[in-house]
Write a protein that holds these residues in place. Structure first.
Motif, PDB file in Angstrom:
ATOM      1  N   THR A   2       0.828  -1.200   0.000  1.00  0.00           N
ATOM      2  CA  THR A   2       0.000   0.000   0.000  1.00  0.00           C
ATOM      3  C   THR A   2       0.865   1.254   0.000  1.00  0.00           C
ATOM      4  O   THR A   2       1.990   1.265   0.504  1.00  0.00           O
ATOM      5  N   THR A   3       0.309   2.317  -0.528  1.00  0.00           N
ATOM      6  CA  THR A   3       1.000   3.602  -0.534  1.00  0.00           C
ATOM      7  C   THR A   3       0.874   4.223   0.846  1.00  0.00           C
ATOM      8  O   THR A   3      -0.211   4.257   1.417  1.00  0.00           O
ATOM      9  N   PRO A   4       1.974   4.730   1.418  1.00  0.00           N
ATOM     10  CA  PRO A   4       1.890   5.332   2.750  1.00  0.00           C
ATOM     11  C   PRO A   4       1.000   6.585   2.730  1.00  0.00           C
ATOM     12  O   PRO A   4       0.986   7.342   1.765  1.00  0.00           O
ATOM     13  N   THR A   5       0.272   6.782   3.816  1.00  0.00           N
ATOM     14  CA  THR A   5      -0.580   7.947   3.948  1.00  0.00           C
ATOM     15  C   THR A   5       0.287   9.182   4.122  1.00  0.00           C
ATOM     16  O   THR A   5       1.255   9.174   4.875  1.00  0.00           O
ATOM     17  N   THR A   6      -0.065  10.242   3.410  1.00  0.00           N
ATOM     18  CA  THR A   6       0.676  11.490   3.537  1.00  0.00           C
ATOM     19  C   THR A   6      -0.254  12.605   4.007  1.00  0.00           C
ATOM     20  O   THR A   6      -1.471  12.551   3.804  1.00  0.00           O
ATOM     21  N   TYR A   7       0.336  13.586   4.648  1.00  0.00           N
ATOM     22  CA  TYR A   7      -0.366  14.768   5.138  1.00  0.00           C
ATOM     23  C   TYR A   7       0.461  15.983   4.741  1.00  0.00           C
ATOM     24  O   TYR A   7       1.679  15.882   4.647  1.00  0.00           O
ATOM     25  N   PRO A   8      -0.173  17.141   4.554  1.00  0.00           N
ATOM     26  CA  PRO A   8       0.633  18.323   4.208  1.00  0.00           C
ATOM     27  C   PRO A   8       1.493  18.767   5.397  1.00  0.00           C
ATOM     28  O   PRO A   8       1.029  18.825   6.530  1.00  0.00           O
ATOM     29  N   CYS A   9       2.731  19.068   5.108  1.00  0.00           N
ATOM     30  CA  CYS A   9       3.651  19.589   6.128  1.00  0.00           C
ATOM     31  C   CYS A   9       3.114  20.933   6.614  1.00  0.00           C
ATOM     32  O   CYS A   9       2.745  21.776   5.801  1.00  0.00           O
TER      33      CYS A   9
END
Length: 62
Positions: A2-9
Motif C-alpha cells: 500500500t501507498t503510505p498515507t501522507t499529510y501536508p507539512c
C-alpha cells in the motif's frame, strides 16, 4: 504493497509521510526547525482572556 498515507507539512505544505518519519508532522528536519524558530520568536500566540493569576495580582495592589 500500500501507498503510505501522507499529510501536508505544516510549514511548507509538501506531502509528509506519517509512518517511519522521525520529523512528523513535518516533512524534514529543516521544516521542524523553522517551526521551532517561529515559536521562539513569538510569532505564534495562544489566545487567552486573562493572564494566569491576574486576578491575584490585582487583589494585592489594593
Amino acid at each position: 504493497m500500500t501507498t503510505p498515507t501522507t499529510y501536508p507539512c505544516p510549514t511548507c505544505k509538501r506531502p509528509a509521510t506519517w509512518t517511519d518519519n522521525p520529523n512528523k508532522p513535518f516533512c524534514s528536519e529543516r521544516c521542524k526547525l523553522i517551526d521551532l524558530g517561529s515559536w521562539a520568536a513569538e510569532e505564534y500566540k495562544i489566545a487567552a482572556a486573562d493572564t494566569p493569576f491576574s486576578d491575584e495580582i490585582d487583589d494585592q495592589k489594593t
